[in-house]
Motif scaffolding. Structure first.
Motif, PDB file in Angstrom:
ATOM      1  N   HIS A 101     -10.405  14.118 -10.412  1.00  0.00           N
ATOM      2  CA  HIS A 101     -10.669  15.477 -10.888  1.00  0.00           C
ATOM      3  C   HIS A 101     -11.975  16.011 -10.301  1.00  0.00           C
ATOM      4  N   GLY A 102     -12.958  15.117 -10.136  1.00  0.00           N
ATOM      5  CA  GLY A 102     -14.218  15.536  -9.520  1.00  0.00           C
ATOM      6  C   GLY A 102     -14.003  15.984  -8.083  1.00  0.00           C
ATOM      7  N   ALA A 103     -13.136  15.255  -7.368  1.00  0.00           N
ATOM      8  CA  ALA A 103     -12.871  15.601  -5.973  1.00  0.00           C
ATOM      9  C   ALA A 103     -12.241  16.991  -5.884  1.00  0.00           C
ATOM     10  N   LEU A 104     -11.307  17.269  -6.820  1.00  0.00           N
ATOM     11  CA  LEU A 104     -10.663  18.587  -6.811  1.00  0.00           C
ATOM     12  C   LEU A 104     -11.706  19.681  -7.049  1.00  0.00           C
ATOM     13  N   ALA A 105     -12.572  19.456  -8.041  1.00  0.00           N
ATOM     14  CA  ALA A 105     -13.602  20.454  -8.345  1.00  0.00           C
ATOM     15  C   ALA A 105     -14.533  20.648  -7.156  1.00  0.00           C
ATOM     16  N   ALA A 106     -14.943  19.532  -6.537  1.00  0.00           N
ATOM     17  CA  ALA A 106     -15.860  19.620  -5.406  1.00  0.00           C
ATOM     18  C   ALA A 106     -15.202  20.324  -4.222  1.00  0.00           C
ATOM     19  N   ALA A 107     -13.910  20.030  -4.007  1.00  0.00           N
ATOM     20  CA  ALA A 107     -13.191  20.692  -2.913  1.00  0.00           C
ATOM     21  C   ALA A 107     -13.136  22.196  -3.157  1.00  0.00           C
ATOM     22  N   LEU A 108     -12.981  22.584  -4.421  1.00  0.00           N
ATOM     23  CA  LEU A 108     -12.957  24.015  -4.741  1.00  0.00           C
ATOM     24  C   LEU A 108     -14.312  24.653  -4.437  1.00  0.00           C
ATOM     25  N   LEU A 109     -15.390  23.898  -4.685  1.00  0.00           N
ATOM     26  CA  LEU A 109     -16.721  24.422  -4.369  1.00  0.00           C
ATOM     27  C   LEU A 109     -16.849  24.672  -2.865  1.00  0.00           C
ATOM     28  N   PHE A 110     -16.403  23.664  -2.064  1.00  0.00           N
ATOM     29  CA  PHE A 110     -16.463  23.824  -0.614  1.00  0.00           C
ATOM     30  C   PHE A 110     -15.552  24.977  -0.174  1.00  0.00           C
ATOM     31  N   GLY A 111     -14.364  25.046  -0.793  1.00  0.00           N
ATOM     32  CA  GLY A 111     -13.438  26.128  -0.464  1.00  0.00           C
ATOM     33  C   GLY A 111     -14.041  27.487  -0.808  1.00  0.00           C
ATOM     34  N   GLY A 112     -14.702  27.550  -1.968  1.00  0.00           N
ATOM     35  CA  GLY A 112     -15.328  28.794  -2.393  1.00  0.00           C
ATOM     36  C   GLY A 112     -16.420  29.227  -1.422  1.00  0.00           C
ATOM     37  N   ALA A 113     -17.207  28.228  -0.956  1.00  0.00           N
ATOM     38  CA  ALA A 113     -18.281  28.549  -0.011  1.00  0.00           C
ATOM     39  C   ALA A 113     -17.702  29.130   1.270  1.00  0.00           C
ATOM     40  N   THR A 114     -16.567  28.558   1.720  1.00  0.00           N
ATOM     41  CA  THR A 114     -15.944  29.062   2.943  1.00  0.00           C
ATOM     42  C   THR A 114     -15.376  30.463   2.721  1.00  0.00           C
ATOM     43  N   ALA A 115     -14.724  30.649   1.564  1.00  0.00           N
ATOM     44  CA  ALA A 115     -14.146  31.959   1.260  1.00  0.00           C
ATOM     45  C   ALA A 115     -15.245  33.022   1.176  1.00  0.00           C
ATOM     46  N   LEU A 116     -16.375  32.623   0.600  1.00  0.00           N
ATOM     47  CA  LEU A 116     -17.515  33.525   0.469  1.00  0.00           C
ATOM     48  C   LEU A 116     -18.047  33.912   1.849  1.00  0.00           C
ATOM     49  N   PRO A 171      -8.582  38.035  -5.380  1.00  0.00           N
ATOM     50  CA  PRO A 171      -8.334  37.557  -4.009  1.00  0.00           C
ATOM     51  C   PRO A 171      -9.308  36.475  -3.585  1.00  0.00           C
ATOM     52  N   PHE A 172     -10.542  36.546  -4.078  1.00  0.00           N
ATOM     53  CA  PHE A 172     -11.535  35.538  -3.720  1.00  0.00           C
ATOM     54  C   PHE A 172     -11.118  34.163  -4.252  1.00  0.00           C
ATOM     55  N   LEU A 173     -10.700  34.139  -5.526  1.00  0.00           N
ATOM     56  CA  LEU A 173     -10.264  32.862  -6.106  1.00  0.00           C
ATOM     57  C   LEU A 173      -9.023  32.356  -5.398  1.00  0.00           C
ATOM     58  N   ASP A 174      -8.119  33.271  -5.089  1.00  0.00           N
ATOM     59  CA  ASP A 174      -6.897  32.917  -4.365  1.00  0.00           C
ATOM     60  C   ASP A 174      -7.264  32.261  -3.038  1.00  0.00           C
ATOM     61  N   ALA A 175      -8.202  32.883  -2.305  1.00  0.00           N
ATOM     62  CA  ALA A 175      -8.621  32.332  -1.007  1.00  0.00           C
ATOM     63  C   ALA A 175      -9.316  30.991  -1.195  1.00  0.00           C
ATOM     64  N   THR A 176     -10.082  30.875  -2.285  1.00  0.00           N
ATOM     65  CA  THR A 176     -10.786  29.618  -2.555  1.00  0.00           C
ATOM     66  C   THR A 176      -9.797  28.467  -2.704  1.00  0.00           C
ATOM     67  N   VAL A 177      -8.774  28.677  -3.548  1.00  0.00           N
ATOM     68  CA  VAL A 177      -7.796  27.617  -3.786  1.00  0.00           C
ATOM     69  C   VAL A 177      -7.037  27.308  -2.505  1.00  0.00           C
ATOM     70  N   ARG A 178      -6.677  28.352  -1.747  1.00  0.00           N
ATOM     71  CA  ARG A 178      -5.925  28.139  -0.510  1.00  0.00           C
ATOM     72  C   ARG A 178      -6.765  27.332   0.487  1.00  0.00           C
ATOM     73  N   THR A 179      -8.035  27.726   0.636  1.00  0.00           N
ATOM     74  CA  THR A 179      -8.916  27.021   1.576  1.00  0.00           C
ATOM     75  C   THR A 179      -9.160  25.587   1.127  1.00  0.00           C
ATOM     76  N   ALA A 180      -9.212  25.406  -0.194  1.00  0.00           N
ATOM     77  CA  ALA A 180      -9.558  24.081  -0.717  1.00  0.00           C
ATOM     78  C   ALA A 180      -8.397  23.103  -0.637  1.00  0.00           C
ATOM     79  N   THR A 181      -7.152  23.619  -0.591  1.00  0.00           N
ATOM     80  CA  THR A 181      -5.991  22.727  -0.704  1.00  0.00           C
ATOM     81  C   THR A 181      -5.969  21.595   0.329  1.00  0.00           C
ATOM     82  N   PRO A 182      -6.068  21.883   1.649  1.00  0.00           N
ATOM     83  CA  PRO A 182      -6.025  20.765   2.609  1.00  0.00           C
ATOM     84  C   PRO A 182      -7.151  19.771   2.362  1.00  0.00           C
ATOM     85  N   LEU A 183      -8.325  20.314   2.068  1.00  0.00           N
ATOM     86  CA  LEU A 183      -9.501  19.481   1.835  1.00  0.00           C
ATOM     87  C   LEU A 183      -9.314  18.609   0.600  1.00  0.00           C
TER      88      LEU A 183
END
Lengths: 342, 305
Positions: free
Chosen positions: B241-256, B7-19
């Motif tokens: 690809h870097g932007a996608l990875a970075a967005a996932l990091l930001f998304g992960g931080a928010t999900a966390l 669920p954490f990864l799921d939330a990460t990707v969901r949060t990261a998508t708009p960003l």
């Protein structure tokens, strides 16, 4: 855009009112009623003018001066909002530590804390710009967010008020509140500070060698370095830090004069309004005093327009945006005409 | 562990998508040498567009209207920056300010003063048969809304275009050194217009992704994602690809952050939200490897010159 810029600025101010009328008409609002409510809210009487317009103008003017200083030197400090908030946070911290032990004298260290914290918020971006040539736009915006989250933590953590219910700090001691300038109004000494800073900045630009160097730096950095033998890197850094310090002062003044406590949404985007104020004034410090008061009045008027005529107050940001866009387009046109003439 | 992680990864990707959508657009724009700080304005316009379109003609129309709204905001930015040649950064800031105001006024005008109780049709998640049942990463990668799949495809496409085609090389040349690109026969204005318009469309889609997750509009709901995207682009070193990875990091931080807030941890959750910005600053300082902005970024019509 030197003093000659005053005429277009006056024109722009009139233009703002015209744009407002058009926007209101487009939105299907009663233009007369809305504008009436606006004028009443901003300047129904001298007391209302002092209590709403000038009080709202105070942080806008000081932050506007911060932005003018940076822009004059060619530094695009978009982080005034974060620096202001950082200044407010530091001022609150120091004010709560001092309490009323030192009486009104305690105001001095509190204001200094605001200056230092504002400069500290600008220090990272200034250093990155100097050492690594990183665009200050990107870094100042990032610092804005760091400060925003930092304040969010402070008001829910170490600085939270004693009952631990509200996400805000305790109120500062009565002795530290900025004195009221005009009895019977809410106009506080912060407005006087804004005027003093504006005049001082004007004299700095006009009458001192340092001010001249800053203007040369902004006008042509290459010429400043070669012909003027100016250490442009060092001067830019210094100007950047002072710009941050002034924005921080705006935050400290706002805490001591109006909010009396720290909370999340202390700044409704003063840092961005400051850009409109600075540009509308042609980056002229004395002009900022006028345009800051004008936008303070718009903001006070918008609040009453929302209350009495049902017009959303955010309309003002459309106005601010049109002001900024008109000025930058006009300026770009001037520069191209100059280039063609040369 | 796995039933927490999925669920954490799921939330990460969901949060990261708009960003990530917005950051991809900004990457293309900055690679063409234009910095669009008005991206935030395109996102909020996309949010309102998505709500208007979706309420009138259903969710797919919402996505289209959002993209058009973002495009319109970027077109205004383009006219001022590329045609009138005004300063990019100040213009972008003003565009954002204006878009906040305009959407804040238009929303109550279109949906009545309340407007908050609005319930619009949204896009649900589409599970890819088989793959979405994979342990841990299944829901995160294959159980998302169509906009997330679109993001993956566009990121891949942008990477391929920028790094594997001649036109992409030209695009990057425009960002590095416009005069050299002109000398090489590249139409610099055209590339810059395409860059600006891409950021608008993708910003608008980012707004749509946001609306499709919450199902309603609120004033300033973009909440600075356009500005965060600037950090994401820098952290991603100006690559898709870097932007996608970075967005996932930001998304992960928010999900966390949500997890810690819910869990009542001793660590302040704001630390997690602020952390990606500090990492980005560190990267820009060269502390974590080299990250360099395109050479010509924002150079044209700098304010003081």
């Amino acid at each position: 855009m030197r003093p000659r810029g005053w005429l277009p600025a006056a024109g722009a101010a009139l233009g703002v009112v015209a744009v407002l009328a058009v926007l209101l008409a487009l939105g299907g609002f009663d233009v007369g009623a809305a504008l009436g409510a606006m004028v009443r809210g901003a300047a129904a009487s001298p007391a209302v003018f002092a209590s709403s317009t000038l009080v709202r103008a105070t942080p806008i003017i000081i932050a506007g001066l911060a932005v003018s200083l940076a822009f004059r030197a060619g530094i695009l400090n978009i982080g005034a909002d974060g620096q202001l908030l950082g200044g407010a946070a530091a001022a609150t911290t120091v004010a709560l530590a001092i309490g009323d032990g030192a009486g009104a004298l305690g105001i001095v260290p509190v204001l200094l804390a605001g200056l230092v914290a504002g400069a500290a918020c600008a220090a990272g971006p200034a250093w990155l710009r100097r050492r690594h040539g990183v665009l200050e736009v990107i870094t100042t915006i990032m610092v804005n967010f760091v400060v925003l989250h930092g304040v969010s933590w402070l008001v829910r953590g170490p600085l939270q008020e004693p009952t631990r219910v509200l996400p805000q700090s305790a109120s500062i001691a009565r002795a530290l509140e900025l004195p009221v300038l005009v009895p019977g109004t809410r106009l506080h000494a912060g407005f006087a500070i804004a005027i003093v800073v504006g005049v001082a900045l004007h004299l700095f630009f006009r009458r001192t060698a340092g001010g001249f160097r800053v203007r040369v730096l902004g006008a042509n950095p290459a010429a400043a370095a070669v012909a003027g033998r100016i250490d442009t890197a060092q001067l830019s850094t210094r100007v950047f830090l002072w710009s941050g310090a002034l924005a921080g002062l705006a935050g400290a003044v706002q805490v001591l004069g109006v909010t009396r406590a720290l909370y999340d949404n202390l700044s409704p985007g003063y840092g961005f309004t400051a850009i409109a104020v600075a540009l509308l004034a042609g980056l002229h410090p004395l002009g900022v005093l006028v345009t800051g008061t004008f936008l303070g009045g718009l903001s006070a008027g918008a609040a009453s327009m929302q209350r009495d005529a049902g017009v959303p107050a955010v309309l003002v940001s459309v106005l601010e945006a049109s002001v900024i866009l008109s000025v930058v387009v006009w300026r770009a046109r001037q520069q191209r005409l100059l280039a063609v003439a040369a | 562990m796995i039933d927490v992680l999925a669920p954490f990864l799921d939330a990460t990707v969901r949060t990261a998508t708009p960003l990530a959508l917005a950051a991809l657009g900004e990457t293309l724009c900055e690679r063409a040498g234009v910095i669009n700080v008005g991206l935030e304005g395109a996102i909020i316009a996309g949010c309102l567009g998505a709500v208007v379109g979706s309420a009138a003609f259903g969710a797919p129309a919402g996505v289209v209207v959002a993209a058009v709204a973002g495009l319109a905001v970027a077109a205004l930015f383009g006219v001022i920056v590329l045609t009138a040649r005004a300063d990019q950064i100040i213009t972008g800031t003003a565009i954002t300010l204006g878009a906040y105001g305009a959407t804040g006024v238009l929303y109550p005008l279109s949906f009545g003063p309340g407007g908050a109780a609005l319930d619009i049709p949204t896009l649900g998640p589409i599970a890819i048969p088989g793959l979405s049942r994979l342990p841990v990463i299944g829901p995160a990668l294959f159980g998302q809304s169509i906009l997330t799949y679109l993001l993956f495809a566009l990121t891949l496409g942008a990477w391929w275009y920028l790094y594997r085609t001649g036109a992409g090389l030209g695009w990057r040349a425009v960002g590095e050194h416009p005069p050299a690109a002109t000398a090489a026969g590249i139409n610099v204005r055209r590339v810059q217009w395409l860059g600006v318009l891409s950021s608008g469309v993708l910003g608008g889609l980012g707004g749509a992704a946001l609306v499709m997750q919450v199902g309603t509009f609120s004033e300033q709901m973009s909440a600075g994602r356009g500005f965060i995207a600037l950090a994401v682009v820098a952290l991603g070193r100006w690559t898709p690809h870097g932007a996608l990875a970075a967005a996932l990091l930001f998304g992960g931080a928010t999900a966390l952050q949500y997890r810690f807030q819910a869990g009542g941890s001793a660590l302040p959750y704001q630390l997690f939200v602020a952390l990606p910005y500090l990492v980005t600053l560190a990267v820009l300082a060269g502390g974590l490897g080299r990250a360099r902005a395109p050479g010509g970024l924002g150079r044209e019509a700098a304010f003081s010159r």
